[in-house]
Design an enzyme around this catalytic site. Sequence first.
Site, mmCIF file in Angstrom:
data_model
loop_
_atom_site.group_PDB
_atom_site.id
_atom_site.type_symbol
_atom_site.label_atom_id
_atom_site.label_comp_id
_atom_site.label_asym_id
_atom_site.label_seq_id
_atom_site.Cartn_x
_atom_site.Cartn_y
_atom_site.Cartn_z
ATOM 1 N N ARG A 1 1.692 -7.030 8.808
ATOM 2 C CA ARG A 1 0.260 -6.955 8.550
ATOM 3 C C ARG A 1 -0.423 -8.279 8.213
ATOM 4 O O ARG A 1 -1.593 -8.295 7.810
ATOM 5 C CB ARG A 1 -0.009 -5.957 7.428
ATOM 6 N N VAL B 1 -11.492 -21.595 -0.929
ATOM 7 C CA VAL B 1 -12.438 -20.993 0.034
ATOM 8 C C VAL B 1 -12.291 -21.738 1.358
ATOM 9 O O VAL B 1 -12.382 -22.957 1.405
ATOM 10 C CB VAL B 1 -13.881 -21.119 -0.499
ATOM 11 N N TYR B 2 -12.027 -20.975 2.440
ATOM 12 C CA TYR B 2 -11.871 -21.606 3.751
ATOM 13 C C TYR B 2 -13.254 -21.826 4.375
ATOM 14 O O TYR B 2 -14.031 -20.871 4.542
ATOM 15 C CB TYR B 2 -11.046 -20.726 4.697
ATOM 16 N N TYR C 1 -2.400 -10.422 15.017
ATOM 17 C CA TYR C 1 -2.124 -9.227 14.216
ATOM 18 C C TYR C 1 -3.246 -8.195 14.405
ATOM 19 O O TYR C 1 -2.994 -7.022 14.705
ATOM 20 C CB TYR C 1 -1.995 -9.587 12.718
ATOM 21 N N ASP D 1 11.271 3.120 5.675
ATOM 22 C CA ASP D 1 11.050 1.668 5.718
ATOM 23 C C ASP D 1 12.396 1.006 6.019
ATOM 24 O O ASP D 1 13.445 1.542 5.653
ATOM 25 C CB ASP D 1 10.543 1.192 4.340
ATOM 26 N N ASN E 1 6.634 -5.316 17.281
ATOM 27 C CA ASN E 1 6.973 -4.477 16.118
ATOM 28 C C ASN E 1 5.910 -3.385 15.922
ATOM 29 O O ASN E 1 6.230 -2.200 15.789
ATOM 30 C CB ASN E 1 7.052 -5.356 14.867
ATOM 31 N N CYS F 1 0.835 -1.215 0.000
ATOM 32 C CA CYS F 1 0.000 0.000 0.000
ATOM 33 C C CYS F 1 0.867 1.262 0.000
ATOM 34 O O CYS F 1 0.512 2.269 -0.612
ATOM 35 C CB CYS F 1 -0.889 0.052 1.251
ATOM 36 N N LYS G 1 -3.535 -4.010 16.171
ATOM 37 C CA LYS G 1 -4.162 -2.774 15.667
ATOM 38 C C LYS G 1 -5.100 -2.167 16.713
ATOM 39 O O LYS G 1 -5.230 -0.949 16.825
ATOM 40 C CB LYS G 1 -4.956 -3.070 14.389
ATOM 41 N N GLU H 1 -13.051 -18.450 13.079
ATOM 42 C CA GLU H 1 -13.861 -17.292 12.672
ATOM 43 C C GLU H 1 -15.261 -17.793 12.329
ATOM 44 O O GLU H 1 -15.432 -18.970 11.996
ATOM 45 C CB GLU H 1 -13.237 -16.598 11.440
HETATM 46 P P1 NAD Z 1 3.336 -4.619 3.452
HETATM 47 O O1 NAD Z 1 3.870 -5.732 4.300
HETATM 48 O O2 NAD Z 1 3.378 -4.786 1.982
HETATM 49 O O3 NAD Z 1 4.104 -3.267 3.815
HETATM 50 C C1 NAD Z 1 4.442 -2.913 5.127
HETATM 51 C C2 NAD Z 1 5.808 -2.223 5.074
HETATM 52 O O4 NAD Z 1 6.171 -1.825 6.393
HETATM 53 C C3 NAD Z 1 6.914 -3.155 4.567
HETATM 54 O O5 NAD Z 1 7.607 -2.548 3.483
HETATM 55 C C4 NAD Z 1 7.819 -3.352 5.779
HETATM 56 O O6 NAD Z 1 9.189 -3.487 5.423
HETATM 57 C C5 NAD Z 1 7.546 -2.089 6.587
HETATM 58 N N1 NAD Z 1 7.779 -2.278 8.023
HETATM 59 C C6 NAD Z 1 7.226 -3.181 8.856
HETATM 60 N N2 NAD Z 1 7.733 -3.065 10.090
HETATM 61 C C7 NAD Z 1 8.628 -2.018 10.046
HETATM 62 C C8 NAD Z 1 9.475 -1.413 11.007
HETATM 63 N N3 NAD Z 1 9.546 -1.853 12.260
HETATM 64 N N4 NAD Z 1 10.229 -0.362 10.618
HETATM 65 C C9 NAD Z 1 10.202 0.093 9.344
HETATM 66 N N5 NAD Z 1 9.425 -0.465 8.375
HETATM 67 C C10 NAD Z 1 8.650 -1.529 8.736
HETATM 68 O O7 NAD Z 1 1.851 -4.322 3.958
HETATM 69 P P2 NAD Z 1 0.684 -3.501 3.230
HETATM 70 O O8 NAD Z 1 -0.236 -4.480 2.623
HETATM 71 O O9 NAD Z 1 1.241 -2.418 2.416
HETATM 72 O O10 NAD Z 1 -0.049 -2.879 4.494
HETATM 73 C C11 NAD Z 1 0.314 -1.592 4.960
HETATM 74 C C12 NAD Z 1 -0.532 -1.215 6.157
HETATM 75 O O11 NAD Z 1 -1.908 -1.214 5.814
HETATM 76 C C13 NAD Z 1 -0.363 -2.160 7.338
HETATM 77 O O12 NAD Z 1 -0.331 -1.427 8.530
HETATM 78 C C14 NAD Z 1 -1.608 -3.012 7.273
HETATM 79 O O13 NAD Z 1 -1.972 -3.466 8.541
HETATM 80 C C15 NAD Z 1 -2.626 -2.054 6.695
HETATM 81 N N6 NAD Z 1 -3.688 -2.748 5.944
HETATM 82 C C16 NAD Z 1 -3.379 -3.509 4.847
HETATM 83 C C17 NAD Z 1 -4.401 -4.162 4.174
HETATM 84 C C18 NAD Z 1 -4.140 -5.057 2.976
HETATM 85 O O14 NAD Z 1 -5.073 -5.730 2.515
HETATM 86 N N7 NAD Z 1 -2.927 -5.088 2.432
HETATM 87 C C19 NAD Z 1 -5.729 -4.013 4.606
HETATM 88 C C20 NAD Z 1 -6.003 -3.230 5.735
HETATM 89 C C21 NAD Z 1 -4.966 -2.589 6.397
HETATM 90 N N1 USQ Z 2 -9.819 -16.605 2.999
HETATM 91 C C1 USQ Z 2 -10.250 -17.692 2.274
HETATM 92 N N2 USQ Z 2 -9.386 -18.236 1.386
HETATM 93 C C2 USQ Z 2 -8.135 -17.770 1.179
HETATM 94 C C3 USQ Z 2 -7.701 -16.639 1.916
HETATM 95 C C4 USQ Z 2 -8.568 -16.092 2.831
HETATM 96 O O1 USQ Z 2 -11.387 -18.157 2.423
HETATM 97 O O2 USQ Z 2 -7.401 -18.343 0.358
HETATM 98 C C5 USQ Z 2 -10.743 -15.958 3.958
HETATM 99 C C6 USQ Z 2 -10.220 -15.883 5.399
HETATM 100 O O3 USQ Z 2 -10.536 -17.053 6.125
HETATM 101 C C7 USQ Z 2 -10.934 -14.637 5.914
HETATM 102 C C8 USQ Z 2 -11.083 -13.761 4.679
HETATM 103 O O4 USQ Z 2 -10.890 -14.617 3.548
HETATM 104 O O5 USQ Z 2 -12.207 -14.956 6.361
HETATM 105 C C9 USQ Z 2 -10.078 -12.619 4.591
HETATM 106 O O6 USQ Z 2 -8.755 -13.153 4.704
HETATM 107 P P1 USQ Z 2 -7.513 -12.412 4.018
HETATM 108 O O7 USQ Z 2 -6.321 -13.293 4.192
HETATM 109 O O8 USQ Z 2 -7.872 -11.975 2.663
HETATM 110 O O9 USQ Z 2 -7.428 -11.099 4.891
HETATM 111 P P2 USQ Z 2 -7.095 -10.870 6.430
HETATM 112 O O10 USQ Z 2 -6.393 -11.998 7.048
HETATM 113 O O11 USQ Z 2 -8.346 -10.407 7.089
HETATM 114 O O12 USQ Z 2 -6.041 -9.683 6.355
HETATM 115 C C10 USQ Z 2 -5.995 -8.744 5.282
HETATM 116 C C11 USQ Z 2 -4.651 -8.026 5.373
HETATM 117 C C12 USQ Z 2 -4.586 -7.275 6.701
HETATM 118 C C13 USQ Z 2 -5.783 -6.355 6.827
HETATM 119 C C14 USQ Z 2 -7.099 -7.117 6.662
HETATM 120 C C15 USQ Z 2 -8.293 -6.194 6.542
HETATM 121 O O13 USQ Z 2 -3.579 -8.957 5.277
HETATM 122 O O14 USQ Z 2 -3.387 -6.522 6.745
HETATM 123 O O15 USQ Z 2 -5.773 -5.743 8.075
HETATM 124 O O16 USQ Z 2 -7.059 -7.822 5.396
HETATM 125 S S1 USQ Z 2 -9.712 -6.839 7.383
HETATM 126 O O17 USQ Z 2 -9.936 -8.200 6.920
HETATM 127 O O18 USQ Z 2 -10.807 -5.991 7.046
HETATM 128 O O19 USQ Z 2 -9.398 -6.815 8.805
#
Ligand code: NAD
Ligand code: USQ
Length: 382
Positions: free
Chosen positions: A100, A254-255, A181, A31, A118, A12, A185, A328
């Site tokens: 994350r 699908v889980y 995780y 980062d 972390n 992101c 948050k 879940e």
């Molecule tokens: P990502 O793992 O791709 O990126 C996270 C980045 O943070 C990485 O580049 C990592 O090196 C850096 N990082 C982690 N710990 C660090 C530290 N101690 N010091 C410096 N850098 C550090 O994850 P993402 O998918 O880009 O997610 C970014 C944020 O958005 C996260 O906080 C995640 O919880 C949140 N988020 C992501 C999703 C999703 O679906 N990807 C959904 C909801 C929320």
């Molecule tokens: N799931 C499946 N099959 C798969 C993968 C996931 O059925 O192959 C299901 C999981 O059981 C869960 C749902 O899909 O019910 C979402 O799982 P996911 O792995 O897509 O997402 P999640 O673990 O919730 O985490 C992701 C990001 C996280 C973020 C979160 C937003 O990795 O950083 O915080 O989405 S949320 O779900 O709204 O909390």
Amino acid sequence: MRILITGGDGFCGWPTALYLSNKGHEVAILDNEIRREWDQELGIASLISIPTMEERVNEWQKHAPVPFRAYHVDMRDYDQLVNAISEFQPEAIVHFAEQRSAPYSMINREHAVFTQTNNIVGTLNLLYIMKEIVPDCHLIKLGTMGEYGTPNIDIEEGYLTIEYNGRTDTLPYPKQPPSMYHLSKVHDSHNIMFACKSWNLRATDLNQGVVYGVQTEETLMHPLLTNRFDYDDVFGTALNRFCVEAAADHALTVYGQGGQTRGFINIKDTVRCIEIAAMNPAKPGEFRVFNQFTEEFSVQDLANKVQSAANKLNIEAHIEHLPNPRVELEQHYYHAAHTKLVELGLKPHLLQEEDIMSFIQIAMANKDNIRLDKIMPSVSWR
Ligand code: NAD
Ligand code: USQ
């Protein structure tokens, strides 16, 4: 604006940094590339190979309309973080830099402790530095919809007004996070709320849903600017994983029953939501919460959509219901408010069949990189 993006090397953070930079904001990413170490630990890699942080930053500096810089800093290292923030003097800090993945946090005790340390220590360091060095800076913190869990009532944006024994109050919405995780948050949210109240800091907690998609306008400007594309069972997320599974002629995983419903958002809307939050800052002392997603789908809905899009590309995409590795609810009520970002101007990209077809095509173009042994779930919650 001067905007610091922590986690700016991530899925992101990188597209957000390029988008805001392209809009003329002075952006710095921060980062420590630790995410790349987790890939090595797990023997996984982004489906699309990504260059080092230094290489992609050097490339973007050729395109950026204004200065763009990078800090190689660990959020847990207070002194390094102080130096970076003192030098850059951000007006907004977008904080993505956390571990994350829910499955990563559930591997074992060590991974749970690491994830919470972390994430929580990094955010705490940031709050203390903001208090001391940039008290007027706006913190835009990435939270998650999972903080709320799946209650049997409507989910509000951060707060719930309740009447109890004849008295009324507006309180933080109850939290029922589904992994170590997601719990990190919740702990962050409490710490940030306390800091806003005690030190008059301003913060927006963006409870983001599951992000899908890969590229944005800016990441497509040069191959070295590409975004990462995770599909493995630990870092891959639902829709993106199903698209890669279809491309690899693997069953869609699908889980359990598949009634798990979540909020979803296109990466192109993620970057726009961050811009909206930055341009409309919280007030001093305010801890504001926005739910950052655009549509709700069950996992079964998504699998059906991917199957139908795959069929148009002459791919079968068989759906398999696997024993659920997570604890879940698999059938539940889900209705979450998400109007605040729309009121501030978000025009959502809603999921279209053509989008899904394009994600499958990206996966097909990188089919040689798909590791079939990294798709089935390997981490159990039990
Ligand atoms: P990502 O793992 O791709 O990126 C996270 C980045 O943070 C990485 O580049 C990592 O090196 C850096 N990082 C982690 N710990 C660090 C530290 N101690 N010091 C410096 N850098 C550090 O994850 P993402 O998918 O880009 O997610 C970014 C944020 O958005 C996260 O906080 C995640 O919880 C949140 N988020 C992501 C999703 C999703 O679906 N990807 C959904 C909801 C929320
Ligand atoms: N799931 C499946 N099959 C798969 C993968 C996931 O059925 O192959 C299901 C999981 O059981 C869960 C749902 O899909 O019910 C979402 O799982 P996911 O792995 O897509 O997402 P999640 O673990 O919730 O985490 C992701 C990001 C996280 C973020 C979160 C937003 O990795 O950083 O915080 O989405 S949320 O779900 O709204 O909390």
